[in-house]
Design a protein around this motif. Structure first.
Motif, PDB file in Angstrom:
ATOM      1  N   GLY A 135       0.793  -1.221   0.000  1.00 32.52           N
ATOM      2  CA  GLY A 135       0.000   0.000   0.000  1.00 32.52           C
ATOM      3  C   GLY A 135       0.825   1.269   0.000  1.00 32.52           C
ATOM      4  O   GLY A 135       2.044   1.253  -0.092  1.00 32.52           O
ATOM      5  N   ASP A 136       0.112   2.383   0.086  1.00 33.74           N
ATOM      6  CA  ASP A 136       0.732   3.704   0.078  1.00 33.74           C
ATOM      7  C   ASP A 136       1.270   4.045   1.458  1.00 33.74           C
ATOM      8  O   ASP A 136       0.693   3.644   2.472  1.00 33.74           O
ATOM      9  CB  ASP A 136      -0.291   4.766  -0.315  1.00 33.74           C
ATOM     10  CG  ASP A 136      -0.821   4.574  -1.722  1.00 33.74           C
ATOM     11  OD1 ASP A 136      -0.046   4.146  -2.587  1.00 33.74           O
ATOM     12  OD2 ASP A 136      -2.010   4.862  -1.942  1.00 33.74           O
ATOM     13  N   SER A 137       2.360   4.797   1.481  1.00 35.16           N
ATOM     14  CA  SER A 137       2.966   5.218   2.735  1.00 35.16           C
ATOM     15  C   SER A 137       3.543   6.613   2.607  1.00 35.16           C
ATOM     16  O   SER A 137       4.083   6.972   1.558  1.00 35.16           O
ATOM     17  CB  SER A 137       4.118   4.282   3.136  1.00 35.16           C
ATOM     18  OG  SER A 137       3.656   2.991   3.400  1.00 35.16           O
ATOM     19  N   ASN A 138       3.439   7.371   3.676  1.00 36.34           N
ATOM     20  CA  ASN A 138       4.201   8.604   3.816  1.00 36.34           C
ATOM     21  C   ASN A 138       5.420   8.228   4.633  1.00 36.34           C
ATOM     22  O   ASN A 138       5.297   7.572   5.673  1.00 36.34           O
ATOM     23  CB  ASN A 138       3.375   9.670   4.539  1.00 36.34           C
ATOM     24  CG  ASN A 138       2.234  10.167   3.679  1.00 36.34           C
ATOM     25  OD1 ASN A 138       2.444  10.907   2.745  1.00 36.34           O
ATOM     26  ND2 ASN A 138       1.016   9.735   3.988  1.00 36.34           N
ATOM     27  N   VAL A 139       6.584   8.621   4.169  1.00 34.78           N
ATOM     28  CA  VAL A 139       7.836   8.196   4.779  1.00 34.78           C
ATOM     29  C   VAL A 139       8.654   9.439   5.123  1.00 34.78           C
ATOM     30  O   VAL A 139       8.939  10.264   4.252  1.00 34.78           O
ATOM     31  CB  VAL A 139       8.640   7.287   3.816  1.00 34.78           C
ATOM     32  CG1 VAL A 139       9.947   6.843   4.448  1.00 34.78           C
ATOM     33  CG2 VAL A 139       7.806   6.088   3.388  1.00 34.78           C
ATOM     34  N   PHE A 140       8.995   9.559   6.405  1.00 35.84           N
ATOM     35  CA  PHE A 140       9.792  10.688   6.885  1.00 35.84           C
ATOM     36  C   PHE A 140      11.029  10.133   7.568  1.00 35.84           C
ATOM     37  O   PHE A 140      10.913   9.364   8.522  1.00 35.84           O
ATOM     38  CB  PHE A 140       8.979  11.538   7.868  1.00 35.84           C
ATOM     39  CG  PHE A 140       7.675  12.015   7.308  1.00 35.84           C
ATOM     40  CD1 PHE A 140       7.627  13.139   6.500  1.00 35.84           C
ATOM     41  CD2 PHE A 140       6.497  11.333   7.567  1.00 35.84           C
ATOM     42  CE1 PHE A 140       6.416  13.582   5.969  1.00 35.84           C
ATOM     43  CE2 PHE A 140       5.288  11.765   7.050  1.00 35.84           C
ATOM     44  CZ  PHE A 140       5.256  12.892   6.248  1.00 35.84           C
ATOM     45  N   SER A 141      12.204  10.519   7.107  1.00 37.89           N
ATOM     46  CA  SER A 141      13.448   9.991   7.661  1.00 37.89           C
ATOM     47  C   SER A 141      14.224  11.070   8.383  1.00 37.89           C
ATOM     48  O   SER A 141      14.148  12.251   8.039  1.00 37.89           O
ATOM     49  CB  SER A 141      14.317   9.402   6.544  1.00 37.89           C
ATOM     50  OG  SER A 141      13.664   8.300   5.965  1.00 37.89           O
ATOM     51  N   GLY A 142      14.969  10.641   9.381  1.00 35.56           N
ATOM     52  CA  GLY A 142      15.783  11.575  10.140  1.00 35.56           C
ATOM     53  C   GLY A 142      16.407  10.903  11.326  1.00 35.56           C
ATOM     54  O   GLY A 142      16.722   9.706  11.295  1.00 35.56           O
ATOM     55  N   THR A 143      16.576  11.668  12.400  1.00 28.35           N
ATOM     56  CA  THR A 143      17.195  11.176  13.620  1.00 28.35           C
ATOM     57  C   THR A 143      16.244  11.379  14.793  1.00 28.35           C
ATOM     58  O   THR A 143      15.706  12.470  14.975  1.00 28.35           O
ATOM     59  CB  THR A 143      18.520  11.917  13.901  1.00 28.35           C
ATOM     60  OG1 THR A 143      19.368  11.765  12.755  1.00 28.35           O
ATOM     61  CG2 THR A 143      19.220  11.364  15.123  1.00 28.35           C
ATOM     62  N   VAL A 144      16.051  10.316  15.574  1.00 30.21           N
ATOM     63  CA  VAL A 144      15.175  10.366  16.741  1.00 30.21           C
ATOM     64  C   VAL A 144      16.000  10.752  17.964  1.00 30.21           C
ATOM     65  O   VAL A 144      17.055  10.176  18.223  1.00 30.21           O
ATOM     66  CB  VAL A 144      14.493   9.006  16.988  1.00 30.21           C
ATOM     67  CG1 VAL A 144      13.618   9.056  18.238  1.00 30.21           C
ATOM     68  CG2 VAL A 144      13.680   8.581  15.769  1.00 30.21           C
ATOM     69  N   ARG A 145      15.485  11.738  18.694  1.00 19.50           N
ATOM     70  CA  ARG A 145      16.083  12.146  19.967  1.00 19.50           C
ATOM     71  C   ARG A 145      14.951  12.438  20.934  1.00 19.50           C
ATOM     72  O   ARG A 145      14.136  13.328  20.676  1.00 19.50           O
ATOM     73  CB  ARG A 145      16.936  13.403  19.804  1.00 19.50           C
ATOM     74  CG  ARG A 145      18.222  13.186  19.063  1.00 19.50           C
ATOM     75  CD  ARG A 145      19.082  14.476  19.052  1.00 19.50           C
ATOM     76  NE  ARG A 145      20.022  14.425  17.961  1.00 19.50           N
ATOM     77  CZ  ARG A 145      19.816  14.906  16.736  1.00 19.50           C
ATOM     78  NH1 ARG A 145      18.697  15.513  16.451  1.00 19.50           N
ATOM     79  NH2 ARG A 145      20.726  14.796  15.797  1.00 19.50           N
ATOM     80  N   GLY A 146      14.869  11.652  22.004  1.00 17.76           N
ATOM     81  CA  GLY A 146      13.861  11.907  23.040  1.00 17.76           C
ATOM     82  C   GLY A 146      12.428  11.854  22.552  1.00 17.76           C
ATOM     83  O   GLY A 146      11.621  12.681  22.961  1.00 17.76           O
TER      84      GLY A 146
END
Length: 147
Positions: free
Chosen positions: A30-41
């Motif tokens: 299916g369709d997805s919105n994908v957001f990438s980055g770095t997780v902090r807290g």
């Protein structure tokens, strides 16, 4: 589900769709919105936005299904919110596929019921969703996938 001859994730269709274990599984089904980055807290920093999520610190990809997002006029107060400009609206029977160019970020997609407020190309909108509808996966890819 297999990828390159190895098991990527095992589960029911509902589990695979609602809680994908990787970017591959999320975009395969299916369709997805994908957001990438770095997780902090508990916050994913994409470089252009800060999105609340649940998961460990480090590189990550946040997956949000288009039907889990709500589109509205600027000013929403939901947990996660991105502003942008509507770049396309496609009527598809029981729902509309609304493409949004997010400010400072990628293009995303919202699947909205036809009884939702009408938007047209060029409108400024907020797209929002509850943190519970985000799935954080460990792999890192900078794409938004719509099929």
């Amino acid at each position: 589900m297999f990828r390159d001859g190895r098991i990527e994730q095992v589960g029911t269709p509902t589990q695979l769709y609602e809680t994908p274990a990787s970017h591959f599984v999320a975009t395969f089904l299916g369709d997805s919105n994908v957001f990438s980055g770095t997780v902090r807290g508990g916050v994913l920093d994409t470089g252009s936005s800060a999105l609340r999520c649940e998961g460990p610190d480090g590189p990550g990809t946040l997956i949000v299904r288009p039907e889990r997002m709500t589109i509205g006029a600027n000013g929403s107060t939901a947990h996660n919110r991105l502003s942008g400009t509507v770049s396309g609206v496609v009527y598809q029977g029981a729902f509309r596929r609304i493409l949004v160019d997010f400010d400072g970020g990628p293009r995303g997609m919202v699947r909205d019921g036809t009884d939702a407020p009408t938007v047209t190309t060029g409108d400024r909108v907020d797209v929002s969703w509850d943190v519970a509808h985000s799935v954080l996966v460990a792999d890192h890819d900078n794409t938004v996938v719509t099929t």
